[in-house]
Design a protein around this motif. Structure first.
Motif, PDB file in Angstrom:
ATOM      1  N   ARG A 280       0.830  -1.213   0.000  1.00  0.00           N
ATOM      2  CA  ARG A 280       0.000   0.000   0.000  1.00  0.00           C
ATOM      3  C   ARG A 280       0.860   1.257   0.000  1.00  0.00           C
ATOM      4  NH1 ARG A 280      -5.061  -1.174   4.087  1.00  0.00           N
ATOM      5  NH2 ARG A 280      -5.522  -3.093   2.986  1.00  0.00           N
ATOM      6  N   ALA A 281       1.908   1.230   0.807  1.00  0.00           N
ATOM      7  CA  ALA A 281       2.775   2.411   0.877  1.00  0.00           C
ATOM      8  C   ALA A 281       3.361   2.695  -0.503  1.00  0.00           C
ATOM      9  CB  ALA A 281       3.883   2.180   1.903  1.00  0.00           C
ATOM     10  N   GLU A 282       3.748   1.628  -1.198  1.00  0.00           N
ATOM     11  CA  GLU A 282       4.320   1.805  -2.534  1.00  0.00           C
ATOM     12  C   GLU A 282       3.291   2.379  -3.510  1.00  0.00           C
ATOM     13  OE1 GLU A 282       7.776  -1.298  -3.494  1.00  0.00           O
ATOM     14  OE2 GLU A 282       6.105  -1.418  -4.896  1.00  0.00           O
ATOM     15  N   LEU A 283       2.083   1.827  -3.477  1.00  0.00           N
ATOM     16  CA  LEU A 283       1.039   2.303  -4.392  1.00  0.00           C
ATOM     17  C   LEU A 283       0.638   3.739  -4.050  1.00  0.00           C
ATOM     18  CD1 LEU A 283      -1.244  -0.875  -4.734  1.00  0.00           C
ATOM     19  CD2 LEU A 283       0.312   0.083  -6.441  1.00  0.00           C
ATOM     20  N   ALA A 284       0.591   4.044  -2.746  1.00  0.00           N
ATOM     21  CA  ALA A 284       0.209   5.401  -2.328  1.00  0.00           C
ATOM     22  C   ALA A 284       1.201   6.412  -2.888  1.00  0.00           C
ATOM     23  CB  ALA A 284       0.157   5.474  -0.802  1.00  0.00           C
ATOM     24  N   GLU A 285       2.484   6.028  -2.846  1.00  0.00           N
ATOM     25  CA  GLU A 285       3.483   6.948  -3.371  1.00  0.00           C
ATOM     26  C   GLU A 285       3.370   7.071  -4.891  1.00  0.00           C
ATOM     27  OE1 GLU A 285       7.398   6.407  -1.775  1.00  0.00           O
ATOM     28  OE2 GLU A 285       8.270   7.466  -3.498  1.00  0.00           O
ATOM     29  N   ARG A 286       3.221   5.921  -5.561  1.00  0.00           N
ATOM     30  CA  ARG A 286       3.154   5.921  -7.020  1.00  0.00           C
ATOM     31  C   ARG A 286       1.972   6.763  -7.535  1.00  0.00           C
ATOM     32  NH1 ARG A 286       2.684   0.610 -10.982  1.00  0.00           N
ATOM     33  NH2 ARG A 286       1.955   1.739 -12.819  1.00  0.00           N
ATOM     34  N   PHE A 287       0.824   6.657  -6.844  1.00  0.00           N
ATOM     35  CA  PHE A 287      -0.369   7.347  -7.341  1.00  0.00           C
ATOM     36  C   PHE A 287      -0.686   8.614  -6.536  1.00  0.00           C
ATOM     37  CE2 PHE A 287      -1.047   2.921  -8.811  1.00  0.00           C
ATOM     38  CZ  PHE A 287      -1.084   3.189 -10.173  1.00  0.00           C
ATOM     39  N   SER A 288       0.260   9.050  -5.717  1.00  0.00           N
ATOM     40  CA  SER A 288       0.114  10.277  -4.926  1.00  0.00           C
ATOM     41  C   SER A 288      -1.196  10.325  -4.152  1.00  0.00           C
ATOM     42  CB  SER A 288       0.193  11.517  -5.832  1.00  0.00           C
ATOM     43  OG  SER A 288       1.309  11.467  -6.653  1.00  0.00           O
ATOM     44  N   ASP A 322     -13.299   7.401   3.937  1.00  0.00           N
ATOM     45  CA  ASP A 322     -11.872   7.059   4.047  1.00  0.00           C
ATOM     46  C   ASP A 322     -11.501   5.820   3.209  1.00  0.00           C
ATOM     47  OD1 ASP A 322     -13.253   5.230   5.537  1.00  0.00           O
ATOM     48  OD2 ASP A 322     -11.853   5.249   7.239  1.00  0.00           O
ATOM     49  N   ALA A 323     -12.379   5.403   2.313  1.00  0.00           N
ATOM     50  CA  ALA A 323     -12.077   4.232   1.473  1.00  0.00           C
ATOM     51  C   ALA A 323     -11.143   4.613   0.323  1.00  0.00           C
ATOM     52  CB  ALA A 323     -13.370   3.655   0.915  1.00  0.00           C
ATOM     53  N   LYS A 324     -10.502   3.583  -0.242  1.00  0.00           N
ATOM     54  CA  LYS A 324      -9.743   3.743  -1.487  1.00  0.00           C
ATOM     55  C   LYS A 324     -10.263   2.690  -2.454  1.00  0.00           C
ATOM     56  CE  LYS A 324      -6.409   6.702  -0.388  1.00  0.00           C
ATOM     57  NZ  LYS A 324      -7.405   7.538   0.302  1.00  0.00           N
ATOM     58  N   LEU A 325     -10.387   3.070  -3.722  1.00  0.00           N
ATOM     59  CA  LEU A 325     -10.762   2.091  -4.745  1.00  0.00           C
ATOM     60  C   LEU A 325      -9.715   2.165  -5.852  1.00  0.00           C
ATOM     61  CD1 LEU A 325     -12.763   0.079  -6.092  1.00  0.00           C
ATOM     62  CD2 LEU A 325     -13.876   2.055  -7.115  1.00  0.00           C
ATOM     63  N   LEU A 326      -8.951   1.096  -6.008  1.00  0.00           N
ATOM     64  CA  LEU A 326      -7.938   1.057  -7.070  1.00  0.00           C
ATOM     65  C   LEU A 326      -8.444   0.182  -8.200  1.00  0.00           C
ATOM     66  CD1 LEU A 326      -6.243   1.772  -4.429  1.00  0.00           C
ATOM     67  CD2 LEU A 326      -4.307   1.216  -5.908  1.00  0.00           C
ATOM     68  N   LEU A 327      -8.520   0.773  -9.388  1.00  0.00           N
ATOM     69  CA  LEU A 327      -9.083   0.050 -10.523  1.00  0.00           C
ATOM     70  C   LEU A 327      -8.036  -0.071 -11.635  1.00  0.00           C
ATOM     71  CD1 LEU A 327     -12.587   0.577 -12.081  1.00  0.00           C
ATOM     72  CD2 LEU A 327     -10.562   0.545 -13.543  1.00  0.00           C
ATOM     73  N   LEU A 328      -7.795  -1.313 -12.060  1.00  0.00           N
ATOM     74  CA  LEU A 328      -6.912  -1.557 -13.203  1.00  0.00           C
ATOM     75  C   LEU A 328      -7.728  -2.287 -14.257  1.00  0.00           C
ATOM     76  CD1 LEU A 328      -4.137  -1.885 -14.653  1.00  0.00           C
ATOM     77  CD2 LEU A 328      -3.846  -4.005 -13.342  1.00  0.00           C
ATOM     78  N   ALA A 345     -11.999  11.600  -5.228  1.00  0.00           N
ATOM     79  CA  ALA A 345     -10.638  11.512  -4.685  1.00  0.00           C
ATOM     80  C   ALA A 345     -10.320  10.115  -4.154  1.00  0.00           C
ATOM     81  CB  ALA A 345     -10.463  12.545  -3.580  1.00  0.00           C
ATOM     82  N   ARG A 346     -11.336   9.331  -3.864  1.00  0.00           N
ATOM     83  CA  ARG A 346     -11.090   7.993  -3.317  1.00  0.00           C
ATOM     84  C   ARG A 346     -10.709   6.980  -4.398  1.00  0.00           C
ATOM     85  NH1 ARG A 346     -16.876   7.212  -0.857  1.00  0.00           N
ATOM     86  NH2 ARG A 346     -17.227   7.936  -2.982  1.00  0.00           N
ATOM     87  N   VAL A 347     -10.921   7.371  -5.665  1.00  0.00           N
ATOM     88  CA  VAL A 347     -10.750   6.401  -6.752  1.00  0.00           C
ATOM     89  C   VAL A 347      -9.464   6.665  -7.523  1.00  0.00           C
ATOM     90  CG1 VAL A 347     -11.762   5.477  -8.883  1.00  0.00           C
ATOM     91  CG2 VAL A 347     -13.257   6.197  -6.990  1.00  0.00           C
ATOM     92  N   VAL A 348      -8.638   5.613  -7.684  1.00  0.00           N
ATOM     93  CA  VAL A 348      -7.459   5.685  -8.544  1.00  0.00           C
ATOM     94  C   VAL A 348      -7.675   4.682  -9.679  1.00  0.00           C
ATOM     95  CG1 VAL A 348      -4.995   5.198  -8.738  1.00  0.00           C
ATOM     96  CG2 VAL A 348      -5.900   6.253  -6.659  1.00  0.00           C
ATOM     97  N   ALA A 349      -7.721   5.203 -10.908  1.00  0.00           N
ATOM     98  CA  ALA A 349      -7.958   4.296 -12.042  1.00  0.00           C
ATOM     99  C   ALA A 349      -6.743   4.268 -12.942  1.00  0.00           C
ATOM    100  CB  ALA A 349      -9.177   4.743 -12.826  1.00  0.00           C
TER     101      ALA A 349
END
Ligand code: ADP
Length: 463
Positions: A280-288, A322-328, A345-349
């Motif tokens: 998660r820490a890695e993804l948080a950094e990658r996707f700011s 406070d949720a996160k949704l990561l979509l690939l 803001a909760r969604v990273v696509a």
């Protein structure tokens, strides 16, 4: 002696893949070989496959196969599996497997996959497959014509098993192609290759098969209904006693959170939170984004109507702040556009195909969303379990067989995803959460059980 099994298939991981079919072709033959079956592959000579083929030898040839110029049949080894490869550059030396760079089907797909069928029949004939205990195992529409070439060839009694990995893709072509297929006139009949006025490759594979299977027990039932039979339910119903449902396994070496090279640190049942925290820490950094302690949801999917991703987009209001949704995902232009338009803001696509990111999202998430409208088997829910990630899935097809509500995940019906979100959050806060994650991680999804079941079907066919 266990029978010889010839798998005819248009994709094989890791060299040529558009979906789960490739994963099956990449894993099942090896699992069968471990059980003592002489399993081999017949696959198209895409550039990556030719490059991977070890010790190739020419064992057959045609000067102008289906108007596509020279075609050689090569025998060699792919990974640890003996393979026959159709080296027909005009047919297969292209970047895509079925579609061009604009996503349009190649116009000559009927002839390209007739070439695969021709090759399979050539192997059956040259290696006298039909004379010893052996089975021809066809996969999806791309291999269907092999059944006709074998039935009208010198070894017509070769037993055939045809597996449906996805009934929605049927290889239906205009009857104009008939002239070029080199089959006798009587093959063009409802008792043959004819399908709704044209030619049906999947129908051909099923019609001439001695047994049929699909990749989950529930899907085997669903496809016998007019609603989900895609026009083939009549044929499937009429031989339902020869239609089996065998769940796919997964490649437990490629999908192993203990050793996964895509993860910053491996983890097991006792270190789930630490392992997930690191990725998660890695993804948080990658996707700011902030690595909050809220719930993480993941989606890894082709973007098509059947995968139901629109249902997720329609249910975002039910996610907590406070949720996160990561979509690939990647796929239909209209769905990609809908994903791009999400302003939350909760969604990273991430629109694209990215193996490493797929592993990372599945590892990082608390929950993986699989809201498919149709799902023959589905693999991502199984990967999720192995990574201690609880699948939230619509109860259809193979999802209904593997995501058992409250035990191996959260199952919902119809459009009840918002309610499933609420149950998911309650579960995450409950005392059961840790035990459930540990227990889904420990489940056995290896290919061994599925390979044994296929083995029983082969033993029966090759009697
Ligand atoms: P289907 O074959 O219908 O696409 P499955 O669940 O059987 O569905 O298999 C999908 C496979 O493709 C899985 O291995 C999944 O991880 C992978 N996949 C799907 N979309 C992507 C993507 N955008 N990037 C990386 N891998 C993907």
């Amino acid at each position: 002696m266990k029978p010889r099994v010839l798998h005819v298939v248009s994709e094989v991981a890791p060299w040529a893949k558009t979906g789960g079919l490739a994963d099956v072709a990449g894993a099942l033959p090896s699992a069968l070989r471990e059980l003592g079956y002489d399993a081999r592959l017949v696959v198209p000579g895409y550039p990556a496959v030719l490059e991977a083929l070890q010790d190739p030898q020419v064992v057959g040839s045609d000067p102008n196969l289906f108007e596509g110029g020279r075609a050689d049949l090569l025998a060699g080894t792919l990974g640890d599996v003996p393979a026959f490869v159709v080296d027909a550059p005009n047919h297969f030396k292209r970047a895509g497997l079925y579609v061009d760079e604009h996503g349009h089907e190649f116009e000559d797909n009927a002839l390209r996959f007739a070439a695969l069928g021709w090759a399979a029949a050539a192997v059956v004939n040259a290696f006298r497959i039909g004379e010893q205990r052996s089975v021809l195992h066809l996969h999806d529409w791309q291999s269907g014509l092999a059944a006709a070439y074998v039935r009208y060839g010198p070894r017509p009694n070769t037993p055939i098993l045809t597996t449906i990995h996805n009934l929605a893709y049927q290889g239906r072509f205009d009857s104009a192609v008939l002239e070029q297929l080199g089959l006798p006139r009587q093959a063009n009949s409802v008792y043959g290759i004819e399908y709704y006025g044209g030619v049906g490759y999947l129908k051909t594979g099923l019609y001439y098969a001695d047994a049929m299977s699909t990749v989950s027990p529930t899907y085997a039932l669903e496809i016998q209904t007019p609603e989900q039979g895609h026009g083939l339910d009549g044929l499937l119903r009429s031989r339902s006693n020869r239609l089996f449902g065998v769940l796919n396994g997964i490649d437990t070496n490629v999908w192993d959170p203990r050793t996964d090279p895509a993860l910053p640190s491996g983890y097991d049942e006792s270190t789930i939170d630490a392992g997930k925290g690191a990725v998660r820490a890695e993804l948080a950094e990658r996707f700011s984004i902030s690595a909050t302690t809220g719930p993480w949801f993941g989606v890894v999917s082709r973007l098509t109507w059947a995968k139901g991703i629109d249902v997720v987009l329609d249910s975002l209001d039910a996610l907590p702040p406070d949720a996160k949704l990561l979509l690939l995902g990647t796929g239909d232009a209209a769905l990609e556009e809908r994903v791009r338009a999400v302003n939350d803001a909760r969604v990273v696509a991430h629109l694209g195909y990215d193996e490493a990111l797929a592993h990372q999202i599945i590892a990082a998430s608390d929950f993986l969303l699989v809201p498919s409208r149709e799902e023959p088997c589905g693999l991502t829910q199984l990967y999720a379990m192995r990574y201690g990630t609880v699948p939230i899935a619509r109860a259809v097809g193979g999802l209904a067989d593997t995501v058992i509500d409250g035990e191996t995940g959260i199952a919902f019906a119809g459009h009840a995803l918002p309610d499933a979100f609420r149950r998911a959050l309650a579960l995450r806060d409950s005392a059961r959460w840790s035990a459930m994650r540990r227990s889904i991680m420990a489940r056995d999804h290896s290919w061994t059980k599925s390979a044994q079941r296929y083995g029983e079907i082969y033993d029966d066919l090759a009697r």
